[in-house]
Write a protein that holds these residues in place. Structure first.
Motif, PDB file in Angstrom:
ATOM      1  N   ARG A 129      34.652  14.610 -27.429  1.00  0.00           N
ATOM      2  CA  ARG A 129      33.407  15.789 -28.156  1.00  0.00           C
ATOM      3  C   ARG A 129      33.263  16.932 -28.831  1.00  0.00           C
ATOM      4  NH1 ARG A 129      29.898  15.181 -21.891  1.00  0.00           N
ATOM      5  NH2 ARG A 129      28.489  14.172 -22.590  1.00  0.00           N
ATOM      6  N   LEU A 158      31.865  12.288 -30.554  1.00  0.00           N
ATOM      7  CA  LEU A 158      32.940  11.244 -32.216  1.00  0.00           C
ATOM      8  C   LEU A 158      33.087   9.719 -31.050  1.00  0.00           C
ATOM      9  CD1 LEU A 158      34.120  14.039 -34.042  1.00  0.00           C
ATOM     10  CD2 LEU A 158      32.001  13.200 -33.831  1.00  0.00           C
ATOM     11  N   PHE A 216      30.526   6.561 -32.393  1.00  0.00           N
ATOM     12  CA  PHE A 216      30.868   6.058 -33.698  1.00  0.00           C
ATOM     13  C   PHE A 216      32.024   4.218 -33.392  1.00  0.00           C
ATOM     14  CE2 PHE A 216      30.154  10.219 -35.772  1.00  0.00           C
ATOM     15  CZ  PHE A 216      29.260   9.943 -36.531  1.00  0.00           C
ATOM     16  N   SER A 266      25.961   3.414 -32.487  1.00  0.00           N
ATOM     17  CA  SER A 266      25.885   4.920 -32.748  1.00  0.00           C
ATOM     18  C   SER A 266      24.261   5.218 -33.127  1.00  0.00           C
ATOM     19  CB  SER A 266      26.838   5.389 -34.007  1.00  0.00           C
ATOM     20  OG  SER A 266      26.838   4.900 -35.151  1.00  0.00           O
ATOM     21  N   VAL A 285      25.309   9.772 -30.408  1.00  0.00           N
ATOM     22  CA  VAL A 285      26.409  10.773 -31.412  1.00  0.00           C
ATOM     23  C   VAL A 285      25.914  12.137 -30.859  1.00  0.00           C
ATOM     24  CG1 VAL A 285      27.785  11.888 -33.333  1.00  0.00           C
ATOM     25  CG2 VAL A 285      27.289   9.284 -33.233  1.00  0.00           C
TER      26      VAL A 285
END
Length: 384
Positions: free
Chosen positions: A86, A105, A108, A112, A116
């Motif tokens: 984060r 993140l 991802f 995603s 996100v």
């Protein structure tokens, strides 16, 4: 529920002028332009890395049972994972306005889409008794919504939290809220929260209907370290209406100079919109038949070591009782999460957690996630 929001706004506005006067800094009286007053920018982050191992035969790391001839479910029984990566940015525009952006993140690494981005909101702070928040954030609908993931006292949020989030009652939603503290100098201080939001989860282009979800929460400090809370909500999923409510208690009790006992316990029940939406149209029953409920008890013992490299050790074991859809095909789920945590830097800035997740169902369903299993977890966390 929509009237509760108006009442909270009216009540907060009655209390806020005095609080605003009390909180005004000494230099405030001579200022003539607040455009950049107390302007600042802060960026921080969180990394949670895991190693998980299935301790049950023929159950993968996601708790899904598999057989040798089943090619639908993955058979991997251990893995390294990026749980959360984060990055959080908070910008104080002046003494009344701030903006917050939180991204995970780690999303991802999987699908995603619509993920996100977690927090994205603007907040107006008038006083302790009146704050307005607008954008995407977690509605204040229980004690777990008040705790960021980097300081929760277990491996993760409860199963109840994830279940209610799937139906739009919790987790990240797009809307607005007001909150604050009342009667702060009285014998029983109160904290209120009220809001309105779309209810179709985060990062959606538009709401999926013209109705909105309404919620309200009230907390009371019965003693210095004992707080009770009550919350209720009304919402919809496309053309169907539902509701949810719950209550909780939290306490912190010092046991000795270095040891303290912390407890959170919560009960909640509500309409299971996610199960209703997933049901085949021809097989769907009335929305009132899709209902979930559950509670958990979460004790945590913390010992302050105060050593240069080891600051504290925590022992916890959360117990959860959850009925995901108790009116249709009920299959009671009980979960025990014993864990030991080692804190190497104050305020959880460096932490190692070792524990396991034990799931037990009334009856096992082969080739599904409703199957008895135990998963071992080792998690390393740093904040920065």
């Amino acid at each position: 529920m929509k009237y509760l929001l108006g009442v909270c706004l009216l009540g907060a506005s009655l209390f806020s002028p005095a609080a605003r006067a009390d909180e005004r800094p000494a230099s405030d009286s001579t200022a003539r332009n607040y455009s950049t007053f107390k302007r600042s920018l802060a960026i921080n982050g969180l990394m949670q890395l895991r190693y998980v191992y299935s301790l049950s035969d023929n159950v993968n790391i996601n708790g899904v049972h598999f057989t040798d001839d089943n090619t639908t479910n993955t058979h991997n029984t251990n893995s390294f994972l990026l749980r959360r990566i984060r990055v959080n940015t908070r910008a104080n525009i002046n003494d009344h306005f701030d903006a917050n952006i939180l991204m995970n993140l780690a999303e991802f690494s999987g699908n995603s889409n619509s993920r996100v981005l977690e927090n994205a909101f603007i907040r107006y702070h008038r006083s302790r008794s009146f704050n307005v928040q607008f954008g995407q954030f977690r509605p204040f609908f229980g004690p777990e919504d008040m705790l960021p993931a980097d300081i929760i006292k277990s491996l993760d949020y409860s199963n109840q939290y994830n279940l209610f989030g799937a139906s739009g009652w919790q987790s990240f939603q797009l809307g607005a809220a007001v909150y604050g503290d009342l009667n702060t100098t009285g014998r029983v201080p109160f904290h209120y929260y009220a809001g309105i939001y779309n209810g179709n989860n985060r990062n959606q282009v538009n709401d999926n209907d013209d109705r909105k979800n309404y919620y309200g929460r009230i907390e009371a400090d019965l003693a210095k370290n004992v707080r009770i809370g009550l919350n209720a909500a009304e919402g919809s999923w496309v053309d169907q209406k539902g509701h949810a409510w719950g209550g909780d208690i939290s306490a912190t009790l010092p046991l000795s100079g270095r040891t303290k006992f912390e407890l959170i316990s919560e009960y909640k029940q509500g309409t299971n919109f996610a199960e209703y939406a997933a049901a085949k149209v021809d097989d769907r029953k009335a929305i009132g038949q899709y209902y979930n409920r559950g509670f958990y008890v979460f004790p945590n013992f913390r010992y302050e070591c105060n050593l240069p490299r080891l600051r504290s050790v925590e022992f916890s074991s959360r117990y959860e009782y959850l009925q995901e859809n108790y009116k249709i095909n009920d299959n009671l789920r009980q979960t025990i999460t014993p864990m030991v945590s080692f804190e190497f830097a104050d305020d959880y800035y460096a932490r190692l957690e070792v524990g396991c997740i034990i799931d037990m169902f009334d009856h096992n369903i082969p080739n599904s996630a409703q199957y008895n299993h135990t998963t071992g977890v080792l998690q390393v966390q740093v904040r920065f």
